[in-house]
Motif scaffolding. Structure first.
Motif, PDB file in Angstrom:
ATOM      1  N   THR A 233      39.698  45.686  42.570  1.00 38.60           N
ATOM      2  CA  THR A 233      39.825  44.917  43.807  1.00 38.60           C
ATOM      3  C   THR A 233      41.289  44.892  44.222  1.00 38.60           C
ATOM      4  O   THR A 233      42.175  44.927  43.361  1.00 38.60           O
TER       5      THR A 233
ATOM      6  N   ILE B 110      34.014  37.656  38.217  1.00 35.12           N
ATOM      7  CA  ILE B 110      34.953  37.776  39.346  1.00 35.12           C
ATOM      8  C   ILE B 110      35.496  39.201  39.446  1.00 35.12           C
ATOM      9  O   ILE B 110      35.591  39.908  38.444  1.00 35.12           O
ATOM     10  N   GLY B 111      35.864  39.572  40.671  1.00 34.40           N
ATOM     11  CA  GLY B 111      36.605  40.815  40.874  1.00 34.40           C
ATOM     12  C   GLY B 111      35.807  41.918  41.519  1.00 34.40           C
ATOM     13  O   GLY B 111      35.010  42.576  40.858  1.00 34.40           O
ATOM     14  N   GLY B 112      36.002  42.113  42.818  1.00 33.26           N
ATOM     15  CA  GLY B 112      35.395  43.236  43.522  1.00 33.26           C
ATOM     16  C   GLY B 112      33.893  43.145  43.649  1.00 33.26           C
ATOM     17  O   GLY B 112      33.226  44.162  43.857  1.00 33.26           O
ATOM     18  N   ILE B 113      33.342  41.957  43.548  1.00 40.23           N
ATOM     19  CA  ILE B 113      31.870  41.800  43.566  1.00 40.23           C
ATOM     20  C   ILE B 113      31.363  41.816  45.007  1.00 40.23           C
ATOM     21  O   ILE B 113      31.897  41.129  45.877  1.00 40.23           O
TER      22      ILE B 113
ATOM     23  N   GLY C  97      36.899  38.654  48.889  1.00 38.79           N
ATOM     24  CA  GLY C  97      36.827  39.697  49.912  1.00 38.79           C
ATOM     25  C   GLY C  97      35.455  39.890  50.540  1.00 38.79           C
ATOM     26  O   GLY C  97      35.357  40.123  51.749  1.00 38.79           O
TER      27      GLY C  97
ATOM     28  N   ALA D 168      32.330  34.442  41.462  1.00 35.47           N
ATOM     29  CA  ALA D 168      33.464  34.076  42.327  1.00 35.47           C
ATOM     30  C   ALA D 168      33.705  35.220  43.306  1.00 35.47           C
ATOM     31  O   ALA D 168      33.763  36.382  42.906  1.00 35.47           O
TER      32      ALA D 168
ATOM     33  N   ARG E 161      43.635  29.497  46.547  1.00 33.92           N
ATOM     34  CA  ARG E 161      44.546  30.473  45.907  1.00 33.92           C
ATOM     35  C   ARG E 161      45.461  30.986  47.006  1.00 33.92           C
ATOM     36  O   ARG E 161      45.022  31.682  47.920  1.00 33.92           O
TER      37      ARG E 161
ATOM     38  N   LEU F 131      45.795  44.112  37.889  1.00 32.27           N
ATOM     39  CA  LEU F 131      44.459  43.807  37.354  1.00 32.27           C
ATOM     40  C   LEU F 131      44.347  44.170  35.874  1.00 32.27           C
ATOM     41  O   LEU F 131      44.917  45.173  35.435  1.00 32.27           O
TER      42      LEU F 131
ATOM     43  N   THR G  79      42.374  42.346  45.965  1.00 34.34           N
ATOM     44  CA  THR G  79      42.691  40.924  46.174  1.00 34.34           C
ATOM     45  C   THR G  79      43.699  40.416  45.145  1.00 34.34           C
ATOM     46  O   THR G  79      44.411  39.465  45.388  1.00 34.34           O
ATOM     47  N   LYS G  80      43.732  41.075  43.978  1.00 31.95           N
ATOM     48  CA  LYS G  80      44.679  40.660  42.934  1.00 31.95           C
ATOM     49  C   LYS G  80      45.513  41.862  42.470  1.00 31.95           C
ATOM     50  O   LYS G  80      44.965  42.947  42.288  1.00 31.95           O
TER      51      LYS G  80
HETATM   52  C1  LIG Z   1      41.642  36.276  41.620  1.00 27.67           C
HETATM   53  C2  LIG Z   1      41.039  37.423  40.918  1.00 27.67           C
HETATM   54  N1  LIG Z   1      41.106  37.532  39.571  1.00 27.67           N
HETATM   55  C3  LIG Z   1      40.500  38.608  39.088  1.00 27.67           C
HETATM   56  S1  LIG Z   1      39.857  39.558  40.314  1.00 27.67           S
HETATM   57  C4  LIG Z   1      40.381  38.447  41.507  1.00 27.67           C
HETATM   58  C5  LIG Z   1      40.135  38.645  42.961  1.00 27.67           C
HETATM   59  C6  LIG Z   1      38.764  38.282  43.410  1.00 27.67           C
HETATM   60  O1  LIG Z   1      38.636  38.577  44.751  1.00 27.67           O
HETATM   61  P1  LIG Z   1      37.614  39.677  45.332  1.00 27.67           P
HETATM   62  O2  LIG Z   1      36.266  39.044  45.296  1.00 27.67           O
HETATM   63  O3  LIG Z   1      38.105  39.896  46.745  1.00 27.67           O
HETATM   64  O4  LIG Z   1      37.745  40.910  44.512  1.00 27.67           O
END
Ligand SMILES: Cc1ncsc1CCOP(=O)(O)O
Ligand SMILES: Cc1ncc(COP(=O)(O)OP(=O)(O)O)c(N)n1
Ligand SMILES: [Mg+2]
Length: 205
Positions: free
Chosen positions: A129, A163-166, A186, A183, A34, A135, A131-132
């Motif tokens: 998060t 996914i997201g802030g995990i 960060g 997924a 990505r 949101l 990262t995106k």
């Molecule tokens: C690409 C994406 N799509 C929804 S949250 C996200 C980011 C995930 O990255 P992180 O694990 O750093 O929050």
């Protein structure tokens, strides 16, 4: 061992290639390249570097967003969101052999992707998060429980990746909701040692 998808992200410390290399070294078998807002030729150059490394590690390589490039480079697949090419159109271009993932935030999104022929769903964000950008609403554990229950009721059997802030600590509870994988970006990239962090995540879940 959990199904872990590592998603690359621009950082001060690591190049896209280096970040994926560390995840592979730590045992990750699924990389999503990505490179948000990067020119296509740059994405192509990194993907070309990464493809043999993923093969060496027997790992899947998918691209975020870029359907035509995935076809040209013969990587394993793509991940597509609401603003990307529709999944049924991507399927026509890529055929059945490529993996196509779709982003979902609601059960309605799930239904659309299911009908369009997605192979798996990236459902999130679990929490906020950076990262995106832009949101969708945060789901929390309850969001996964609710969407998975609706999927079960509708007999929709598609693998779900949360996914997201995990963070590392979140993983057991997220897995208990019934999702098939996680997924991360960060959490791995911010670790002191991303290779060790990937190993720790895989060995303890
Ligand atoms: C690409 C994406 N799509 C929804 S949250 C996200 C980011 C995930 O990255 P992180 O694990 O750093 O929050
Ligand atoms: C596994 C996974 N799930 C969701 C996304 C988000 O995709 P999208 O909505 O297209 O947003 P961008 O990543 O393109 O900003 C993902 N990439 N991977
Ligand atoms: Mg996208």
């Amino acid at each position: 061992m959990i199904s872990l998808q590592f998603i690359t992200h621009r950082t001060e410390r690591y190049s896209y290639f280096e970040s994926a290399r560390m995840a592979l070294e730590g045992g990750c078998k699924w990389i999503q390249l990505r490179m948000k807002d990067a020119p296509l030729d740059e994405v192509e150059a990194v993907a070309l570097q990464l493809k043999p490394l993923c093969k060496e590690h027997e790992a899947i390589l998918i691209l975020d967003d870029h359907v035509e490039l995935a076809k040209k480079l013969e990587v394993d697949g793509v991940h597509l969101g609401k603003k990307d090419m529709p999944i049924d159109q991507a399927r026509q271009i890529l055929g059945e052999a490529f993996i196509i993932g779709g982003t979902a935030n609601t059960f309605e999104d799930v239904l659309l992707h299911y009908r369009a022929g997605a192979d798996y769903l990236g459902i999130g964000p679990f929490r906020f998060t950076t990262t995106k950008q832009n949101l969708s609403p945060v789901l929390g554990l309850e969001g996964y429980v609710s969407i998975l229950a609706q999927m079960q009721k509708a007999h929709i059997e598609l693998p779900v990746v949360a996914i997201g802030g995990i963070t590392y600590e979140d993983i057991p509870a997220i897995l208990r909701t019934g999702v098939n994988g996680i997924a991360l970006s960060g959490t791995i990239l911010r670790a002191n040692d991303p290779v060790e962090e990937t190993r720790r995540i895989l060995n303890n879940n």
